[in-house]
Design a protein around this motif. Structure first.
Motif, PDB file in Angstrom:
ATOM      1  N   GLU A 144     -95.086 -34.895   9.998  1.00 14.09           N
ATOM      2  CA  GLU A 144     -94.644 -36.278  10.201  1.00 14.09           C
ATOM      3  C   GLU A 144     -93.270 -36.518   9.585  1.00 14.09           C
ATOM      4  O   GLU A 144     -92.400 -37.141  10.200  1.00 14.09           O
ATOM      5  CB  GLU A 144     -95.673 -37.229   9.585  1.00 14.09           C
ATOM      6  N   VAL A 145     -93.053 -36.021   8.386  1.00 17.43           N
ATOM      7  CA  VAL A 145     -91.764 -36.188   7.698  1.00 17.43           C
ATOM      8  C   VAL A 145     -90.646 -35.510   8.481  1.00 17.43           C
ATOM      9  O   VAL A 145     -89.553 -36.067   8.655  1.00 17.43           O
ATOM     10  CB  VAL A 145     -91.850 -35.623   6.260  1.00 17.43           C
ATOM     11  N   ILE A 146     -90.907 -34.298   8.960  1.00  9.81           N
ATOM     12  CA  ILE A 146     -89.890 -33.559   9.720  1.00  9.81           C
ATOM     13  C   ILE A 146     -89.539 -34.306  11.002  1.00  9.81           C
ATOM     14  O   ILE A 146     -88.363 -34.463  11.342  1.00  9.81           O
ATOM     15  CB  ILE A 146     -90.384 -32.134  10.029  1.00  9.81           C
ATOM     16  N   MET A 147     -90.547 -34.777  11.718  1.00 14.52           N
ATOM     17  CA  MET A 147     -90.295 -35.492  12.968  1.00 14.52           C
ATOM     18  C   MET A 147     -89.512 -36.780  12.736  1.00 14.52           C
ATOM     19  O   MET A 147     -88.578 -37.096  13.480  1.00 14.52           O
ATOM     20  CB  MET A 147     -91.613 -35.804  13.671  1.00 14.52           C
ATOM     21  N   GLU A 148     -89.889 -37.520  11.737  1.00 15.49           N
ATOM     22  CA  GLU A 148     -89.206 -38.785  11.464  1.00 15.49           C
ATOM     23  C   GLU A 148     -87.749 -38.548  11.071  1.00 15.49           C
ATOM     24  O   GLU A 148     -86.859 -39.316  11.444  1.00 15.49           O
ATOM     25  CB  GLU A 148     -89.934 -39.551  10.367  1.00 15.49           C
ATOM     26  N   GLN A 160     -84.627 -40.075  13.481  1.00 13.46           N
ATOM     27  CA  GLN A 160     -83.616 -41.033  13.004  1.00 13.46           C
ATOM     28  C   GLN A 160     -82.246 -40.776  13.618  1.00 13.46           C
ATOM     29  O   GLN A 160     -81.426 -41.692  13.718  1.00 13.46           O
ATOM     30  CB  GLN A 160     -83.507 -40.958  11.470  1.00 13.46           C
ATOM     31  N   ARG A 161     -82.003 -39.566  14.045  1.00 15.03           N
ATOM     32  CA  ARG A 161     -80.686 -39.190  14.567  1.00 15.03           C
ATOM     33  C   ARG A 161     -80.614 -39.284  16.095  1.00 15.03           C
ATOM     34  O   ARG A 161     -79.555 -39.042  16.677  1.00 15.03           O
ATOM     35  CB  ARG A 161     -80.345 -37.757  14.130  1.00 15.03           C
ATOM     36  N   ILE A 162     -81.718 -39.623  16.736  1.00 14.22           N
ATOM     37  CA  ILE A 162     -81.739 -39.674  18.198  1.00 14.22           C
ATOM     38  C   ILE A 162     -81.453 -41.092  18.671  1.00 14.22           C
ATOM     39  O   ILE A 162     -82.155 -42.038  18.299  1.00 14.22           O
ATOM     40  CB  ILE A 162     -83.102 -39.189  18.725  1.00 14.22           C
ATOM     41  N   LYS A 163     -80.422 -41.235  19.504  1.00 14.70           N
ATOM     42  CA  LYS A 163     -79.997 -42.567  19.959  1.00 14.70           C
ATOM     43  C   LYS A 163     -80.104 -42.742  21.471  1.00 14.70           C
ATOM     44  O   LYS A 163     -79.934 -43.848  21.969  1.00 14.70           O
ATOM     45  CB  LYS A 163     -78.543 -42.815  19.525  1.00 14.70           C
ATOM     46  N   SER A 164     -80.349 -41.667  22.234  1.00 13.89           N
ATOM     47  CA  SER A 164     -80.359 -41.760  23.691  1.00 13.89           C
ATOM     48  C   SER A 164     -81.686 -41.264  24.249  1.00 13.89           C
ATOM     49  O   SER A 164     -82.429 -40.529  23.586  1.00 13.89           O
ATOM     50  CB  SER A 164     -79.221 -40.923  24.282  1.00 13.89           C
ATOM     51  N   PHE A 165     -81.974 -41.672  25.505  1.00 15.44           N
ATOM     52  CA  PHE A 165     -83.188 -41.201  26.155  1.00 15.44           C
ATOM     53  C   PHE A 165     -83.170 -39.686  26.326  1.00 15.44           C
ATOM     54  O   PHE A 165     -84.170 -39.016  26.108  1.00 15.44           O
ATOM     55  CB  PHE A 165     -83.365 -41.864  27.527  1.00 15.44           C
ATOM     56  N   GLN A 192     -86.037 -37.227  25.022  1.00 14.52           N
ATOM     57  CA  GLN A 192     -86.845 -36.390  25.919  1.00 14.52           C
ATOM     58  C   GLN A 192     -86.736 -34.915  25.535  1.00 14.52           C
ATOM     59  O   GLN A 192     -87.739 -34.195  25.521  1.00 14.52           O
ATOM     60  CB  GLN A 192     -86.387 -36.607  27.367  1.00 14.52           C
ATOM     61  N   ILE A 193     -85.530 -34.488  25.209  1.00 17.46           N
ATOM     62  CA  ILE A 193     -85.340 -33.090  24.798  1.00 17.46           C
ATOM     63  C   ILE A 193     -86.058 -32.834  23.476  1.00 17.46           C
ATOM     64  O   ILE A 193     -86.687 -31.785  23.285  1.00 17.46           O
ATOM     65  CB  ILE A 193     -83.843 -32.755  24.696  1.00 17.46           C
ATOM     66  N   PHE A 194     -86.000 -33.805  22.561  1.00 18.05           N
ATOM     67  CA  PHE A 194     -86.692 -33.644  21.279  1.00 18.05           C
ATOM     68  C   PHE A 194     -88.205 -33.605  21.472  1.00 18.05           C
ATOM     69  O   PHE A 194     -88.902 -32.839  20.790  1.00 18.05           O
ATOM     70  CB  PHE A 194     -86.325 -34.769  20.319  1.00 18.05           C
ATOM     71  N   ALA A 195     -88.728 -34.425  22.403  1.00 14.91           N
ATOM     72  CA  ALA A 195     -90.167 -34.412  22.662  1.00 14.91           C
ATOM     73  C   ALA A 195     -90.618 -33.024  23.114  1.00 14.91           C
ATOM     74  O   ALA A 195     -91.646 -32.506  22.655  1.00 14.91           O
ATOM     75  CB  ALA A 195     -90.523 -35.458  23.720  1.00 14.91           C
ATOM     76  N   THR A 196     -89.839 -32.402  24.009  1.00 12.36           N
ATOM     77  CA  THR A 196     -90.191 -31.068  24.501  1.00 12.36           C
ATOM     78  C   THR A 196     -90.066 -30.026  23.394  1.00 12.36           C
ATOM     79  O   THR A 196     -90.979 -29.218  23.175  1.00 12.36           O
ATOM     80  CB  THR A 196     -89.282 -30.673  25.677  1.00 12.36           C
ATOM     81  N   THR A 197     -88.932 -30.050  22.695  1.00 13.82           N
ATOM     82  CA  THR A 197     -88.711 -29.026  21.660  1.00 13.82           C
ATOM     83  C   THR A 197     -89.647 -29.211  20.471  1.00 13.82           C
ATOM     84  O   THR A 197     -90.080 -28.218  19.876  1.00 13.82           O
ATOM     85  CB  THR A 197     -87.251 -29.050  21.181  1.00 13.82           C
ATOM     86  N   ALA A 246     -94.354 -41.995  21.124  1.00 16.03           N
ATOM     87  CA  ALA A 246     -94.612 -43.036  22.123  1.00 16.03           C
ATOM     88  C   ALA A 246     -93.887 -44.348  21.800  1.00 16.03           C
ATOM     89  O   ALA A 246     -93.290 -44.966  22.699  1.00 16.03           O
ATOM     90  CB  ALA A 246     -96.113 -43.270  22.273  1.00 16.03           C
ATOM     91  N   PRO A 247     -93.878 -44.827  20.535  1.00 14.87           N
ATOM     92  CA  PRO A 247     -93.160 -46.073  20.235  1.00 14.87           C
ATOM     93  C   PRO A 247     -91.661 -45.990  20.535  1.00 14.87           C
ATOM     94  O   PRO A 247     -91.053 -46.993  20.935  1.00 14.87           O
ATOM     95  CB  PRO A 247     -93.416 -46.281  18.734  1.00 14.87           C
ATOM     96  N   ALA A 248     -91.055 -44.818  20.354  1.00 17.19           N
ATOM     97  CA  ALA A 248     -89.624 -44.661  20.620  1.00 17.19           C
ATOM     98  C   ALA A 248     -89.332 -44.830  22.112  1.00 17.19           C
ATOM     99  O   ALA A 248     -88.327 -45.433  22.492  1.00 17.19           O
ATOM    100  CB  ALA A 248     -89.144 -43.302  20.126  1.00 17.19           C
ATOM    101  N   TYR A 249     -90.203 -44.298  22.980  1.00 21.03           N
ATOM    102  CA  TYR A 249     -90.023 -44.471  24.427  1.00 21.03           C
ATOM    103  C   TYR A 249     -90.143 -45.945  24.803  1.00 21.03           C
ATOM    104  O   TYR A 249     -89.371 -46.462  25.609  1.00 21.03           O
ATOM    105  CB  TYR A 249     -91.065 -43.643  25.200  1.00 21.03           C
TER     106      TYR A 249
END
Length: 474
Positions: free
Chosen positions: A337-341, A345-350, A354-359, A383-386
């Motif tokens: 959870e800590v790593i994902m969060e 924090q650095r993701i600003k675009s769809f 999407q790329i982060f969700a896959t990776t 899911a909340p980010a989408y």
């Protein structure tokens, strides 16, 4: 009242770094392909990190066994697949599939045919493991008769079996991905098609071309083929009758029977056919538990037919338990959870999301060794980010399905990868990792996530949330 705290980012990645380092040491320095103990030591390191952050052992233990319990149905399938392989070889089902395949399938188009056949059976059964352990095993024997390298055969089998699993409404992972993302099952399957169809067509084209290259006069010997078919006729029970178990299983699957009773029905029918042919009930029990044993006088056939049984799954199941335990501990101690969060924090675009969700699904697959956690954890977290960006969570369910289901068989220490290597006989000898070539040759599995990430960058097939979907979010 809870008195534990979240680990820092450095502490969160330390168990992962330790596990990966130990795996690399075992694999590349000691040249020993047994990842069990490195993963067990990684689990111990994760528990220590949790302890220093105030987690009690009972909390960590609960997290470990909760994840293990979720995957117990898949462990049950492993056990039944082991029984199925042993019984279907004894009854003549697998030898007959090899025999008729050698006589019917065009060698040049064998790889393409293997992928399509496995995809069909996997969609019907809803299980890539059941398909790989039965039809896939037979195809390994047919391909060997055509002189095709085993890693090429395995690549086509994996491409078809896991792609069929990905879009089958009977598959557990195909149901899990939309559930955690909050979308309907058939909406999810429909949204998979823009990546599924191109990836399958690309893989099919490659396998057709490869067939023309691999099947030559040097590799394809009519004398060898004739020897294999005549040996099968003399030493095993080759008959149309022996194909009834596979037909029964597929029929039950089409009628939407669950995978476990459908496969077990195939075991029972295979046992009956074997006893009709003179196999004793005592030997049936032995084959189901300890696998089939035969000396045909032909090494290629012996390597295919001397296998199966519950005990053949021990290596895979023990690895599954260690990997699931590690995944559960990483989740409970909040390391993942800590790593994902931190990254989120650095993701600003769809596109970035999407790329982060896959990776993230792929990385969770590799780190925890558990396909279920690789789908469930990113699904819950992202899911909340989408929703915040106004995009349909169908994009999320597709990303985690492809990073989870499709990549699982390509990671040797993952549940899926360990099973594939074990059941298809992709052994690793000291200093020789040639059979690992099945990983890049499973084209459909890794091309599909790449297509999905390309869509994210271009905005193609990346639906925004409809008013109805937004209303459901409320």
């Amino acid at each position: 009242m809870e008195n534990h705290k979240r680990p820092s980012f450095i502490m969160a990645i330390f168990p992962i770094f330790a596990t990966v380092s130990l795996l690399m040491l075992q694999l590349f320095v000691y040249e020993d392909f047994t990842p069990h103990i490195p993963i067990a030591l990684g689990l111990a390191v994760t528990c220590l990190v949790g302890y220093f952050n105030g987690f009690k052992w009972d909390d960590i233990e609960d997290g470990i066994f909760r994840v293990i319990s979720v995957a117990l149905p898949s462990v049950s399938i492993l056990l039944i697949v082991g029984m199925t392989v042993g019984i279907w070889i004894a009854s003549g089902t697998v030898p007959s599939m090899i025999y008729y395949g050698l006589n019917i399938i065009n060698p040049t188009y064998f790889l393409a045919t293997s992928m399509l056949l496995c995809a069909f059976v996997s969609v019907s059964l809803g299980t890539s493991w059941g398909t790989t352990g039965t039809v896939g095993l037979a195809l390994m024997g047919i391909g060997a008769g055509f002189g095709i390298p085993p890693y090429w055969i395995a690549g086509s089998v994996v491409s078809g079996a896991f792609f069929g699993d990905k879009v089958s409404p009977l598959s557990d992972t195909t149901n899990l991905a939309p559930a955690v993302a909050g979308v309907g099952l058939f909406d999810h399957i429909k949204n998979l098609l823009p990546t599924t169809i191109p990836a399958m067509l690309i893989a099919l084209t490659i396998y057709v071309i490869a067939g023309f290259v691999l099947v030559s006069e040097e590799s394809f010997s009519l004398d060898k083929l004739s020897l294999m078919t005549s040996t099968l006729e003399q030493k095993t029970n080759v008959s149309i009758l022996t194909l009834l178990p596979i037909l029964l299983v597929i029929t039950l699957a089409i009628k939407k029977f669950p995978a476990i009773p459908a496969l077990f029905a195939g075991v029972v029918l295979g046992s009956i056919i074997a006893m009709i042919q003179g196999v004793s009930f005592h030997n049936i029990l032995s084959y189901a538990y300890d696998g089939y044993k035969i000396d045909t006088g032909l090494a290629e056939l012996d390597s295919l037919l001397n296998r199966g049984g519950i005990t053949s799954m021990n290596w895979v199941i023990t690895l599954v338990l260690f990997a699931l335990g590690l995944g559960g501990a990483l989740e409970r101690t909040k390391c993942l959870e800590v790593i994902m969060e931190k990254v989120l924090q650095r993701i600003k675009s769809f596109a970035g999301l999407q790329i982060f969700a896959t990776t993230s699904s792929i990385l969770t697959n590799g780190i925890s060794g558990d396909v279920y956690l690789s789908i469930a954890l990113p699904g819950r977290m992202l899911a909340p980010a989408y929703r915040g960006m106004g995009y349909s969570t169908k994009n999320l369910s597709r990303a985690i399905e492809e990073g989870g289901t499709l990549i699982s068989p390509l990671i040797p220490w993952n549940v899926g990868g360990a099973f594939v290597m074990s059941v298809l006989g992709l052994g690793i000898s000291e200093g020789n990792y040639e059979n690992l070539m099945y990983i890049p040759l499973s084209f459909a599995c890794w091309i599909s996530p790449l297509i999905g990430m390309t869509y994210a960058l271009t905005g193609k097939f990346s639906p925004k949330a409809t008013p109805e979907e937004k209303e459901k979010w409320k």
